[in-house]
Design a protein around this motif. Sequence first.
Motif, short mmCIF file in Angstrom:
data_model
loop_
_atom_site.label_atom_id
_atom_site.label_comp_id
_atom_site.label_asym_id
_atom_site.label_seq_id
_atom_site.Cartn_x
_atom_site.Cartn_y
_atom_site.Cartn_z
N ALA A 165 0.82 -1.21 0.00
CA ALA A 165 0.00 0.00 0.00
C ALA A 165 0.86 1.26 0.00
O ALA A 165 0.46 2.29 -0.54
CB ALA A 165 -0.93 -0.01 1.21
N SER A 166 2.03 1.17 0.61
CA SER A 166 2.94 2.31 0.69
C SER A 166 3.93 2.34 -0.47
O SER A 166 4.70 3.29 -0.60
CB SER A 166 3.73 2.26 2.00
OG SER A 166 2.89 2.16 3.11
N ASP A 167 3.94 1.27 -1.29
CA ASP A 167 4.93 1.10 -2.36
C ASP A 167 6.35 1.11 -1.79
O ASP A 167 7.27 1.67 -2.37
CB ASP A 167 4.76 2.17 -3.43
CG ASP A 167 5.40 1.75 -4.76
OD1 ASP A 167 5.66 0.54 -4.94
OD2 ASP A 167 5.65 2.63 -5.61
N LEU A 168 6.50 0.45 -0.63
CA LEU A 168 7.79 0.37 0.05
C LEU A 168 8.03 -1.08 0.49
O LEU A 168 7.08 -1.80 0.79
CB LEU A 168 7.81 1.25 1.31
CG LEU A 168 7.77 2.76 1.12
CD1 LEU A 168 7.55 3.44 2.47
CD2 LEU A 168 9.08 3.24 0.49
N PRO A 169 9.30 -1.50 0.56
CA PRO A 169 9.56 -2.78 1.21
C PRO A 169 9.12 -2.70 2.67
O PRO A 169 9.27 -1.67 3.33
CB PRO A 169 11.08 -2.95 1.09
CG PRO A 169 11.61 -1.58 0.82
CD PRO A 169 10.53 -0.83 0.10
N SER A 170 8.59 -3.80 3.19
CA SER A 170 7.96 -3.75 4.52
C SER A 170 8.95 -3.41 5.62
O SER A 170 8.56 -2.86 6.66
CB SER A 170 7.25 -5.06 4.82
OG SER A 170 6.13 -5.21 3.97
N ALA A 413 9.61 -10.25 -8.89
CA ALA A 413 8.56 -9.74 -9.77
C ALA A 413 8.64 -8.23 -9.90
O ALA A 413 8.29 -7.66 -10.93
CB ALA A 413 7.19 -10.15 -9.24
N ALA A 414 9.10 -7.57 -8.84
CA ALA A 414 9.28 -6.10 -8.85
C ALA A 414 8.02 -5.37 -9.27
O ALA A 414 8.04 -4.43 -10.03
CB ALA A 414 10.44 -5.69 -9.76
N VAL A 415 6.88 -5.84 -8.77
CA VAL A 415 5.60 -5.23 -9.11
C VAL A 415 4.91 -4.80 -7.83
O VAL A 415 4.74 -5.59 -6.92
CB VAL A 415 4.70 -6.24 -9.86
CG1 VAL A 415 3.32 -5.64 -10.10
CG2 VAL A 415 5.33 -6.62 -11.19
N ALA A 416 4.53 -3.55 -7.77
CA ALA A 416 3.71 -3.07 -6.66
C ALA A 416 2.26 -3.38 -7.01
O ALA A 416 1.50 -2.53 -7.46
CB ALA A 416 3.91 -1.57 -6.46
N ASN A 417 1.87 -4.63 -6.82
CA ASN A 417 0.60 -5.11 -7.34
C ASN A 417 -0.59 -4.53 -6.58
O ASN A 417 -0.60 -4.52 -5.37
CB ASN A 417 0.55 -6.64 -7.25
CG ASN A 417 -0.64 -7.21 -7.98
OD1 ASN A 417 -0.74 -7.10 -9.19
ND2 ASN A 417 -1.54 -7.82 -7.23
N GLY A 418 -1.59 -4.04 -7.32
CA GLY A 418 -2.86 -3.68 -6.72
C GLY A 418 -2.84 -2.37 -5.98
O GLY A 418 -3.69 -2.15 -5.13
N ILE A 419 -1.90 -1.48 -6.24
CA ILE A 419 -1.91 -0.20 -5.54
C ILE A 419 -3.09 0.64 -6.03
O ILE A 419 -3.23 0.87 -7.23
CB ILE A 419 -0.60 0.57 -5.79
CG1 ILE A 419 0.60 -0.23 -5.28
CG2 ILE A 419 -0.63 1.93 -5.13
CD1 ILE A 419 0.57 -0.50 -3.80
N PRO A 420 -3.97 1.07 -5.14
CA PRO A 420 -5.12 1.85 -5.57
C PRO A 420 -4.73 3.15 -6.24
O PRO A 420 -3.71 3.73 -5.93
CB PRO A 420 -5.88 2.11 -4.25
CG PRO A 420 -5.36 1.09 -3.29
CD PRO A 420 -3.95 0.83 -3.70
#
Length: 430
Positions: A165-170, A413-420
């Motif tokens: 959701a933040s487009d950041l590594p956790s 995969a390097a994909v920020a999947n599903g970010i609104p």
Amino acid sequence: MRAHISVPGRSASRSTTSEDSCSRLDCNYRSFLRYDNRNCQVNREGAQQVRISDLEVVPVRIPAPRVPYRWREGLPTSRLEFEGGVLRVRTDAGVEGVAFASRPNAAHVLADLVDRHLRNEMIGQDPLMREWWWDRIWHLDRTEELPLYVFGLLDVALWDLAGRASDLPSWKVMGGFRAELPAYASTVTFDTIEQYLDVADQCLALGYPAIKLHAWGDPDRDIQLAYALREHVGQAYPLMYDGSAAFDLPDAIRVGRALTDANYLWYEEPIREFSVTAYKMLGESVGVPLLVAETSDGAHMNAADFVAAGCSNFGLRASARLRGGITGALRIGHLADAYRLRVEVHSPEVPSRHLCMALSNTTYYESLVTADPVNRDPVVGSDGMLRAPTEPGIALPASIELPSDLQAYQEGAAVANGIPAALAAGGTLR
């Protein structure tokens, strides 16, 4: 007795009796147990209210290792192919969180928990209320007696979701501390002392700055190996020993005194971790520092008893898989730090890499060496360093076979999947 209590929105001078305070606290705690976080909303311009829309459990095939390996006498060898599971938390905004359970039949255990409890409780709720959901799992565990690997899985999925959701590594969402960490070579059990010494030479040539032994679980042979390896690598090279709970107290003391003499950095899990008193007696009998509380139930609460007994004189073990997810592991790390102890992260799993970057008081990343010839862990560089993950969230391991709709969540995969869209436009998730 009168106590002054400041209540937001009310006069700070309001006073109440201590009996009133206790009654109020008791009422608040009962309200907490009934809490429905659908009502916890912050109405802010540009904010997007995100709610959980579904939970799904996906069975996944776990291939057998290319080269079978074994542990000490009495423990099972490496597994053949089996079925694990992925927990998937969906939201109405499209952002999702996933977590991987690497135990046989994990998908069936998870699906049962989701079907009987979690799906009905979580749909419509706030996925960012991680502390609340972590506490909720403890209440379910009171009657369910959840397996340790299941206990923290929802927590890992919610931390993964927060990162995506933040487009950041956790690890950055947790509060990052570093971007790289040394990795030690953690052996499986090999056949002979000569083979261990050869494996050690390979590990040194591959850049590993330290080695931890998993040996045979035979005190006489293990002592011989500990001395032989120390003589082979020299006094300055860090060595550690993991007993994999092979011993009773007298044998643990024998081995520990040899490790003291051979200048090992830490002594890990020589006895099953049911008895804190046995570890206290061990700590009083050996000089080598003890690293404790890897597999015992109770997360930070159990770890605190080891600290209070004075037997965690190197530090505590932490992991997402065995110690209550990311939240449980962070609590253990912070507990250790309060006593100026180390916390060493267990197992070369993807969540472990994030914990290694977020916990200030950890020394090494555990990189498993399962074969001879030795192949360096792909996430460890030629300089023996683990680099911080850079992809959003936590990610699923690259080594498992996933259905196509989960592959975007896999390492690499390097994909920020599903970010609104609202988040991509700079909005906030609430």
